[in-house]
Design a protein around this motif. Structure first.
Motif, PDB file in Angstrom:
ATOM      1  N   ARG A  54       0.874  -1.172   0.000  1.00  0.00           N
ATOM      2  CA  ARG A  54       0.000   0.000   0.000  1.00  0.00           C
ATOM      3  C   ARG A  54       0.915   1.227   0.000  1.00  0.00           C
ATOM      4  O   ARG A  54       1.540   1.539   1.025  1.00  0.00           O
ATOM      5  CB  ARG A  54      -0.919  -0.009   1.219  1.00  0.00           C
ATOM      6  N   ILE A  55       1.001   1.906  -1.148  1.00  0.00           N
ATOM      7  CA  ILE A  55       1.952   3.000  -1.310  1.00  0.00           C
ATOM      8  C   ILE A  55       1.190   4.311  -1.450  1.00  0.00           C
ATOM      9  O   ILE A  55       0.381   4.466  -2.370  1.00  0.00           O
ATOM     10  CB  ILE A  55       2.858   2.794  -2.535  1.00  0.00           C
ATOM     11  N   THR A  56       1.455   5.228  -0.521  1.00  0.00           N
ATOM     12  CA  THR A  56       0.817   6.536  -0.545  1.00  0.00           C
ATOM     13  C   THR A  56       1.794   7.565  -1.108  1.00  0.00           C
ATOM     14  O   THR A  56       2.946   7.654  -0.661  1.00  0.00           O
ATOM     15  CB  THR A  56       0.381   6.962   0.870  1.00  0.00           C
ATOM     16  N   THR A  57       1.347   8.316  -2.101  1.00  0.00           N
ATOM     17  CA  THR A  57       2.150   9.398  -2.684  1.00  0.00           C
ATOM     18  C   THR A  57       1.417  10.715  -2.472  1.00  0.00           C
ATOM     19  O   THR A  57       0.189  10.774  -2.521  1.00  0.00           O
ATOM     20  CB  THR A  57       2.395   9.166  -4.179  1.00  0.00           C
ATOM     21  N   ARG A  58       2.185  11.782  -2.276  1.00  0.00           N
ATOM     22  CA  ARG A  58       1.599  13.061  -1.905  1.00  0.00           C
ATOM     23  C   ARG A  58       1.831  14.149  -2.946  1.00  0.00           C
ATOM     24  O   ARG A  58       1.685  15.331  -2.662  1.00  0.00           O
ATOM     25  CB  ARG A  58       2.137  13.492  -0.531  1.00  0.00           C
ATOM     26  N   LYS A  59       2.191  13.713  -4.156  1.00  0.00           N
ATOM     27  CA  LYS A  59       2.307  14.660  -5.266  1.00  0.00           C
ATOM     28  C   LYS A  59       1.540  14.092  -6.443  1.00  0.00           C
ATOM     29  O   LYS A  59       1.668  12.899  -6.764  1.00  0.00           O
ATOM     30  CB  LYS A  59       3.766  14.899  -5.625  1.00  0.00           C
ATOM     31  N   PRO A  60       0.748  14.920  -7.143  1.00  0.00           N
ATOM     32  CA  PRO A  60      -0.149  14.389  -8.178  1.00  0.00           C
ATOM     33  C   PRO A  60       0.564  13.818  -9.397  1.00  0.00           C
ATOM     34  O   PRO A  60      -0.032  13.039 -10.143  1.00  0.00           O
ATOM     35  CB  PRO A  60      -0.998  15.611  -8.556  1.00  0.00           C
ATOM     36  N   ASP A  61       1.824  14.187  -9.613  1.00  0.00           N
ATOM     37  CA  ASP A  61       2.519  13.695 -10.804  1.00  0.00           C
ATOM     38  C   ASP A  61       3.273  12.395 -10.559  1.00  0.00           C
ATOM     39  O   ASP A  61       3.987  11.914 -11.440  1.00  0.00           O
ATOM     40  CB  ASP A  61       3.485  14.760 -11.330  1.00  0.00           C
ATOM     41  N   LEU A  62       3.123  11.801  -9.364  1.00  0.00           N
ATOM     42  CA  LEU A  62       3.841  10.567  -9.041  1.00  0.00           C
ATOM     43  C   LEU A  62       2.938   9.351  -9.209  1.00  0.00           C
ATOM     44  O   LEU A  62       1.753   9.394  -8.878  1.00  0.00           O
ATOM     45  CB  LEU A  62       4.363  10.612  -7.604  1.00  0.00           C
ATOM     46  N   THR A  63       3.532   8.279  -9.719  1.00  0.00           N
ATOM     47  CA  THR A  63       2.825   7.009  -9.882  1.00  0.00           C
ATOM     48  C   THR A  63       3.559   5.938  -9.089  1.00  0.00           C
ATOM     49  O   THR A  63       4.785   5.823  -9.182  1.00  0.00           O
ATOM     50  CB  THR A  63       2.769   6.598 -11.368  1.00  0.00           C
ATOM     51  N   ILE A 121       8.323   4.189  -7.520  1.00  0.00           N
ATOM     52  CA  ILE A 121       7.632   5.462  -7.338  1.00  0.00           C
ATOM     53  C   ILE A 121       8.347   6.506  -8.187  1.00  0.00           C
ATOM     54  O   ILE A 121       9.563   6.674  -8.079  1.00  0.00           O
ATOM     55  CB  ILE A 121       7.652   5.908  -5.864  1.00  0.00           C
ATOM     56  N   GLY A 122       7.589   7.202  -9.047  1.00  0.00           N
ATOM     57  CA  GLY A 122       8.205   8.237  -9.876  1.00  0.00           C
ATOM     58  C   GLY A 122       7.210   8.839 -10.844  1.00  0.00           C
ATOM     59  O   GLY A 122       6.023   8.495 -10.845  1.00  0.00           O
ATOM     60  N   ARG A 123       7.707   9.725 -11.688  1.00  0.00           N
ATOM     61  CA  ARG A 123       6.874  10.340 -12.718  1.00  0.00           C
ATOM     62  C   ARG A 123       6.849   9.403 -13.929  1.00  0.00           C
ATOM     63  O   ARG A 123       7.548   9.612 -14.918  1.00  0.00           O
ATOM     64  CB  ARG A 123       7.416  11.731 -13.072  1.00  0.00           C
ATOM     65  N   ASN A 124       6.041   8.384 -13.785  1.00  0.00           N
ATOM     66  CA  ASN A 124       6.066   7.276 -14.729  1.00  0.00           C
ATOM     67  C   ASN A 124       4.740   7.091 -15.439  1.00  0.00           C
ATOM     68  O   ASN A 124       3.680   7.450 -14.918  1.00  0.00           O
ATOM     69  CB  ASN A 124       6.406   5.969 -13.996  1.00  0.00           C
ATOM     70  N   ALA A 125       4.843   6.500 -16.618  1.00  0.00           N
ATOM     71  CA  ALA A 125       3.664   6.025 -17.342  1.00  0.00           C
ATOM     72  C   ALA A 125       3.583   4.515 -17.169  1.00  0.00           C
ATOM     73  O   ALA A 125       4.616   3.828 -17.130  1.00  0.00           O
ATOM     74  CB  ALA A 125       3.759   6.379 -18.822  1.00  0.00           C
ATOM     75  N   VAL A 126       2.372   3.995 -17.047  1.00  0.00           N
ATOM     76  CA  VAL A 126       2.150   2.553 -17.004  1.00  0.00           C
ATOM     77  C   VAL A 126       1.539   2.155 -18.339  1.00  0.00           C
ATOM     78  O   VAL A 126       0.440   2.587 -18.692  1.00  0.00           O
ATOM     79  CB  VAL A 126       1.224   2.161 -15.838  1.00  0.00           C
ATOM     80  N   VAL A 127       2.283   1.355 -19.095  1.00  0.00           N
ATOM     81  CA  VAL A 127       1.879   0.947 -20.442  1.00  0.00           C
ATOM     82  C   VAL A 127       1.328  -0.469 -20.369  1.00  0.00           C
ATOM     83  O   VAL A 127       2.013  -1.382 -19.905  1.00  0.00           O
ATOM     84  CB  VAL A 127       3.080   1.011 -21.415  1.00  0.00           C
ATOM     85  N   ARG A 128       0.105  -0.645 -20.848  1.00  0.00           N
ATOM     86  CA  ARG A 128      -0.549  -1.950 -20.730  1.00  0.00           C
ATOM     87  C   ARG A 128      -0.748  -2.583 -22.101  1.00  0.00           C
ATOM     88  O   ARG A 128      -0.995  -1.904 -23.091  1.00  0.00           O
ATOM     89  CB  ARG A 128      -1.890  -1.804 -19.994  1.00  0.00           C
ATOM     90  N   ARG A 129      -0.648  -3.905 -22.126  1.00  0.00           N
ATOM     91  CA  ARG A 129      -0.926  -4.690 -23.322  1.00  0.00           C
ATOM     92  C   ARG A 129      -1.285  -6.094 -22.870  1.00  0.00           C
ATOM     93  O   ARG A 129      -1.306  -6.387 -21.669  1.00  0.00           O
ATOM     94  CB  ARG A 129       0.254  -4.661 -24.302  1.00  0.00           C
ATOM     95  N   THR A 130      -1.517  -6.983 -23.804  1.00  0.00           N
ATOM     96  CA  THR A 130      -1.913  -8.354 -23.469  1.00  0.00           C
ATOM     97  C   THR A 130      -0.887  -9.328 -24.020  1.00  0.00           C
ATOM     98  O   THR A 130      -0.439  -9.192 -25.160  1.00  0.00           O
ATOM     99  CB  THR A 130      -3.305  -8.673 -24.038  1.00  0.00           C
ATOM    100  N   GLY A 131      -0.538 -10.317 -23.206  1.00  0.00           N
ATOM    101  CA  GLY A 131       0.404 -11.343 -23.615  1.00  0.00           C
ATOM    102  C   GLY A 131      -0.295 -12.648 -23.951  1.00  0.00           C
ATOM    103  O   GLY A 131      -1.525 -12.694 -24.089  1.00  0.00           O
ATOM    104  N   PRO A 132       0.457 -13.729 -24.076  1.00  0.00           N
ATOM    105  CA  PRO A 132      -0.132 -15.031 -24.396  1.00  0.00           C
ATOM    106  C   PRO A 132      -1.201 -15.430 -23.377  1.00  0.00           C
ATOM    107  O   PRO A 132      -1.089 -15.128 -22.184  1.00  0.00           O
ATOM    108  CB  PRO A 132       1.067 -15.981 -24.325  1.00  0.00           C
ATOM    109  N   HIS A 133      -2.230 -16.088 -23.850  1.00  0.00           N
ATOM    110  CA  HIS A 133      -3.328 -16.592 -23.010  1.00  0.00           C
ATOM    111  C   HIS A 133      -4.036 -15.466 -22.253  1.00  0.00           C
ATOM    112  O   HIS A 133      -4.621 -15.692 -21.198  1.00  0.00           O
ATOM    113  CB  HIS A 133      -2.819 -17.630 -21.993  1.00  0.00           C
ATOM    114  N   GLY A 134      -3.998 -14.255 -22.803  1.00  0.00           N
ATOM    115  CA  GLY A 134      -4.661 -13.134 -22.148  1.00  0.00           C
ATOM    116  C   GLY A 134      -3.918 -12.582 -20.945  1.00  0.00           C
ATOM    117  O   GLY A 134      -4.489 -11.817 -20.157  1.00  0.00           O
TER     118      GLY A 134
END
Length: 493
Positions: free
Chosen positions: A178-187, A225-238
């Protein structure tokens, strides 16, 4: 004040006083260990951790300690008057055992907890530690500072520099972060899959929760924790895939990230289905000198993907190496750190096979070069299954050439000895029979002998424990250069 509240407070004070009396009249706390040959004080006897719940509060300053609460659910294996946890570097403010205050003291790199009453054998217990988690900036594992936040690099013995734990791969457990961040640009992202995201109405702080669906060794835990993008896709078997990259790097690194589904299919064609709930690449703004197979989210330096001088085959080989670890090292973890060859040798093996398959770069030639240097590697750091202890203050010196190409060489010799078909059966059986557990070199020798229908003890004794590299089956002309130091003594690294 209501009577029930008074009673609860009085009970808490009495419990704390009782624990203090026990601590005062018992022998002084001492650090313990499970007797690992390479890290004798790592891990703790007497209990099995079933689950961790780790709450981290990140202010946005990656030089400042994080406020943290770690909850361990464990089962006692024997009657415990004290419970030793591996923990170093942070400040502990309180400890509770099953909801009651407990005395605690530091002993070496252990946090020694004395509950109000002993925990009986076979009983379940919950230990709650309020503490800080300190990103020191030292290059010895645990928290690693990035250009805009933090990541974890806990291998081999550094998880306890982040959170209290039983820091040994033989005691795997489920994890919730459970990670709490206190700046809106952090992921914030962690090992496992997301289970909840909450925003505080009071101050806008965001708490992201992740949970593993398979047990994990402490050295494989990951929080980014950082100013990151989370890139999603699908692999084998979903299979859900998620990559974590700096937002500004997303387009540049995308061509590499898009290769992961193909890497997964290639690995599955050789050893069976991917063993976890998700996978992804974490391309962090760090300079560590290594990549790391943190579970479900492998850690890489971003420059691996942005440095134009690196050949494409090399980048993919590193990606496949860390992916292969999810079968060899993550799902099947080493019982002791001297079994590391099983993890690194196999990851190197599949890295080399992939490179040969896709680029034609000869596996045989790579193994011949490894054979030529094998005696030198064994002299410098010990044979594959009996490595010498890492140099003082340099724990990563355990990761020597002999556990990489020197151990892949053992697998090459084994394939030549028992044949391709038996070798392929062995590999699938190994990751199937020991999935999500820990296994030893002796377990591998037994399974290999059973698969080949003959006793391979002598073969493995020479290949895994001898200072001199045995003759390569099928290649009597291969020779190994003599060690630089006479007498075969290990050189200090």
């Amino acid at each position: 004040m209501p009577l029930t509240l008074r009673r609860r407070m009085r009970a808490g004070l009495l419990a704390a006083a009782s624990a203090a009396v026990i601590a005062a009249t018992s022998p002084s706390p001492i650090p313990l260990g499970i007797g690992d040959p390479l890290f004798p004080h790592l891990g703790n006897p007497g209990y099995d951790v079933l689950a961790y719940d780790i709450a981290l509060d990140y202010s946005g300053d990656n030089t400042a300690p994080l406020d943290a609460v770690t909850v361990l659910d464990a089962r006692a294996l024997t009657r415990l008057q004290r419970i030793n946890l591996d923990f170093d570097r942070g400040t502990v403010t309180s400890v509770e055992v099953d909801g009651e205050p407990a005395a605690f003291a530091r002993a070496g790199e252990d946090l020694v907890v004395t509950p109000d009453a002993p925990v009986e054998a076979s009983a379940r217990t919950r230990i709650t530690v309020k503490h800080t988690s300190v990103p020191t900036g030292k290059n010895d594992g645990g928290w690693v500072r990035t250009g805009d936040g933090l990541v974890m690099a806990n291998q081999a013995d550094a998880a306890h520099r982040v959170f209290p734990c039983n820091d040994h791969p033989s005691d795997k457990a489920m994890f919730t972060f459970r990670i709490t961040t206190r700046k809106p640009d952090l992921t914030a992202v962690a090992s496992g899959l997301p289970i909840d995201v909450r925003t505080s109405a009071a101050d806008g702080a965001v708490t992201a929760a992740y949970r593993t669906s398979r047990p994990m060794a402490t050295e494989l835990a990951q929080v980014s924790i950082g100013r990151n993008a989370v890139v999603r896709r699908t692999g084998p078997h979903g299979l859900p895939l998620r990559d974590v990259v700096r937002t500004e790097d997303r387009e540049t690194i995308e061509p590499w990230l898009a290769k992961t589904p193909d890497h997964l299919r290639w690995m599955e064609s050789r050893v069976g289905r991917y063993p976890f709930e998700t996978y992804g690449v974490l391309a962090a703004d760090v300079t560590t000198g290594f990549a790391l197979e943190t579970q479900t989210l492998s850690l890489f330096e971003r420059r691996l993907f942005t440095e134009p001088r690196l050949p494409a085959w090399y980048v993919e080989s590193i990606m496949v190496h860390e992916l292969a670890h999810h079968w060899f090292g993550n799902s099947v973890s080493p019982r002791n750190w001297s079994d590391l060859w099983l993890s690194e040798g196999h990851a190197t093996w599949y890295e080399a096979l992939f490179t040969e398959d896709r680029t034609g770069r000869s596996l045989q030639e790579r193994m011949r070069n490894a054979y030529r240097r094998s005696d030198q590697w064994r002299a410098a750091g010990g044979p594959p299954a009996a490595p010498e202890q890492p140099a003082p203050g340099r724990k990563l010196s355990l990761f020597r050439p002999v556990v990489y190409d020197g151990s892949a060489l053992v697998l090459y010799a084994l394939r030549a000895e028992i044949g391709q078909a038996a070798f392929d059966r062995l590999e699938r059986s190994w990751v199937g029979e020991h999935a999500h557990g820990s296994a030893s070199t002796a377990d591998f020798v037994r399974l290999a002998s059973r698969t080949a229908a003959r006793d391979l003890t002598g073969f493995f004794q020479e290949w895994l424990y001898a200072r001199k590299t045995p003759a390569m089956p099928g290649h009597p002309d291969w020779t190994s250069d003599a060690p630089a130091e006479a007498g075969g003594k290990a050189a200090k690294s």
